[in-house]
Design an enzyme around this catalytic site. Structure first.
Site, mmCIF file in Angstrom:
data_model
loop_
_atom_site.group_PDB
_atom_site.id
_atom_site.type_symbol
_atom_site.label_atom_id
_atom_site.label_comp_id
_atom_site.label_asym_id
_atom_site.label_seq_id
_atom_site.Cartn_x
_atom_site.Cartn_y
_atom_site.Cartn_z
ATOM 1 N N LYS A 52 18.911 -6.271 21.109
ATOM 2 C CA LYS A 52 17.789 -5.700 20.375
ATOM 3 C C LYS A 52 16.736 -4.767 21.090
ATOM 4 O O LYS A 52 16.714 -4.926 22.587
ATOM 5 C CB LYS A 52 17.062 -6.756 20.070
ATOM 6 C CG LYS A 52 15.801 -6.294 19.131
ATOM 7 C CD LYS A 52 14.907 -7.757 19.150
ATOM 8 C CE LYS A 52 13.602 -7.528 18.284
ATOM 9 N NZ LYS A 52 12.945 -6.286 18.702
ATOM 10 N N LYS A 81 15.815 6.989 23.591
ATOM 11 C CA LYS A 81 14.724 6.797 24.412
ATOM 12 C C LYS A 81 15.186 7.353 25.828
ATOM 13 O O LYS A 81 14.168 7.754 26.644
ATOM 14 C CB LYS A 81 14.163 5.155 24.801
ATOM 15 C CG LYS A 81 13.320 4.665 23.828
ATOM 16 C CD LYS A 81 12.795 3.529 24.337
ATOM 17 C CE LYS A 81 13.919 2.278 24.362
ATOM 18 N NZ LYS A 81 13.409 1.011 24.856
ATOM 19 N N ASP A 114 19.757 -2.593 17.251
ATOM 20 C CA ASP A 114 19.374 -2.812 15.833
ATOM 21 C C ASP A 114 19.665 -1.420 14.926
ATOM 22 O O ASP A 114 19.415 -1.623 13.678
ATOM 23 C CB ASP A 114 17.800 -3.193 15.695
ATOM 24 C CG ASP A 114 17.217 -2.886 17.095
ATOM 25 O OD1 ASP A 114 16.039 -3.410 17.377
ATOM 26 O OD2 ASP A 114 17.420 -1.832 17.701
ATOM 27 N N LYS A 148 17.566 -4.203 28.003
ATOM 28 C CA LYS A 148 19.119 -3.411 28.449
ATOM 29 C C LYS A 148 19.114 -2.620 29.656
ATOM 30 O O LYS A 148 19.768 -2.859 30.497
ATOM 31 C CB LYS A 148 19.556 -2.940 27.193
ATOM 32 C CG LYS A 148 19.904 -3.645 25.975
ATOM 33 C CD LYS A 148 20.472 -2.924 24.834
ATOM 34 C CE LYS A 148 19.432 -2.013 24.160
ATOM 35 N NZ LYS A 148 18.183 -2.517 23.648
HETATM 36 P P1 ADP Z 1 15.664 -2.126 26.319
HETATM 37 O O1 ADP Z 1 16.392 -1.000 27.060
HETATM 38 O O2 ADP Z 1 16.531 -3.173 25.564
HETATM 39 O O3 ADP Z 1 14.855 -1.272 25.197
HETATM 40 P P2 ADP Z 1 14.162 -2.409 28.509
HETATM 41 O O4 ADP Z 1 15.090 -2.601 29.512
HETATM 42 O O5 ADP Z 1 13.271 -0.960 28.526
HETATM 43 O O6 ADP Z 1 14.536 -2.785 27.304
HETATM 44 O O7 ADP Z 1 12.698 -3.402 28.871
HETATM 45 C C1 ADP Z 1 11.738 -3.581 27.954
HETATM 46 C C2 ADP Z 1 10.283 -3.858 28.626
HETATM 47 O O8 ADP Z 1 10.475 -5.369 29.405
HETATM 48 C C3 ADP Z 1 10.225 -3.046 29.854
HETATM 49 O O9 ADP Z 1 8.840 -2.382 29.976
HETATM 50 C C4 ADP Z 1 10.621 -3.916 31.054
HETATM 51 O O10 ADP Z 1 9.924 -3.807 32.352
HETATM 52 C C5 ADP Z 1 10.508 -5.380 30.674
HETATM 53 N N1 ADP Z 1 11.452 -6.351 31.206
HETATM 54 C C6 ADP Z 1 12.819 -6.272 30.994
HETATM 55 N N2 ADP Z 1 13.307 -7.464 31.575
HETATM 56 C C7 ADP Z 1 12.337 -7.933 32.216
HETATM 57 C C8 ADP Z 1 12.379 -9.247 33.143
HETATM 58 N N3 ADP Z 1 13.378 -9.739 33.399
HETATM 59 N N4 ADP Z 1 11.072 -9.372 33.591
HETATM 60 C C9 ADP Z 1 10.039 -8.964 33.298
HETATM 61 N N5 ADP Z 1 9.959 -7.680 32.630
HETATM 62 C C10 ADP Z 1 11.258 -7.442 32.000
HETATM 63 MG MG MG Z 2 16.722 1.034 26.808
#
Ligand code: ADP
Ligand code: MG
Ligand code: SF4
Length: 261
Positions: free
Chosen positions: A10, A38, A122, A15
């Protein structure tokens, strides 16, 4: 190439954070391909945003490797497919265009040990399933927390993997610290005929390093969080057990989830 893996989950579930930290923790050569409009998967590896394939192709229809492939931390090569302008065009198409271009200009010819695709979760459309198809990724890993929407998306991804005859390698639990989180994700994995590959705690070092456009692995190499990413990529590299997922129907999913809250 030892492994070609795709990470789905999601939006906002972690990720890109997980992918970039795993790539930073893996000492052999890694090719990281961001497939999210993104375009922020590789920012923490390169230290800044890199031009995307779609953006590059707008100005230059015949880009070369050096126009789109950037070197990142610890032996990583980084690419972003990019996305259309907001409200116009198709992001899934961007992934297809990017994959074709990478093939054509021989991006994989230098034989990296690991290729990681950071995809979406999603969006249930053809474009985002491209990395899952033959010749690209061989194994899929799903990132989820114990939250309802995240598990719901994970179950949908499992449906997509099954339809495309993909191989599910396992589930990565990225904790949000919700009630019974590890139990609920472990049970979810077992219900869809998979297993947990790693449990990543929520950790503020993730944000601290993100502000510096860096990974936890690079900025805080001795932290326990850094060791966890390192163990996770080792588990994935050693994993030889795959399954055809058995996703839940809507009612089964609801019943499962509400038995934990
Ligand atoms: P996605 O790639 O799935 O959209 P992201 O990796 O960009 O998600 O993460 C979304 C937000 O959550 C980011 O701001 C990241 O810093 C935070 N985040 C992700 N994993 C963790 C974690 N294990 N602890 C704290 N913050 C996290
Ligand atoms: Mg991402
Ligand atoms: Fe493109 Fe997928 Fe969006 Fe359809 S759903 S417009 S295929 S990105």
């Amino acid at each position: 190439v030892l492994k070609k893996i795709a990470i789905y989950g999601k939006g906002g579930i972690g990720k890109s954070t997980t992918v970039s930290n795993m790539a930073a923790a893996y000492d052999n050569s890694t090719f990281v391909i961001g497939c999210d409009p993104k375009a922020d998967t590789t920012r923490t590896l390169v230290g800044k945003r890199i031009p995307t394939i779609l953006d590059t192709m707008r100005d230059n229809t015949q880009p070369e490797l050096e126009d789109i492939v950037y070197e990142g931390y610890n032996n990583t090569l980084c690419v972003e497919s990019g996305g259309p302008e907001p409200g116009v065009g198709c992001a899934g198409r961007g992934v297809i265009v990017a994959m074709n271009l990478l093939d054509k200009i021989g991006a994989f010819d230098n034989d990296p040990d690991l290729v990681i695709y950071d995809v979406l979760g999603d969006v249930v459309c053809g474009g985002f399933s491209v990395p899952l198809r033959e010749d690209y990724a061989d194994e899929v890993y799903i990132v989820t927390s114990g939250e309802y929407m995240s598990l719901y998306a994970a179950n949908n991804i499992a449906k997509g993997i099954k339809k495309l005859n993909g191989k599910l390698g396992g589930i990565i639990c990225n904790c949000r610290n919700v009630k019974n989180e590890v139990e609920v994700v472990t049970e979810f994995a077992s219900l869809i005929s998979s297993k947990i590959m790693g449990i990543i705690p929520r950790c503020e070092l993730v944000q601290t390093s993100e502000y510096k456009a860096s990974t936890v692995v690079e900025t805080f190499p001795d932290s326990s969080q850094s060791k966890i990413y390192s163990e996770l990529i080792n588990n994935i590299m050693n994993n030889q057990e795959f399954s055809t997922p058995t996703p839940m129907g809507i009612e089964e999913f609801e019943e499962f989830f509400y038995s934990y809250v």
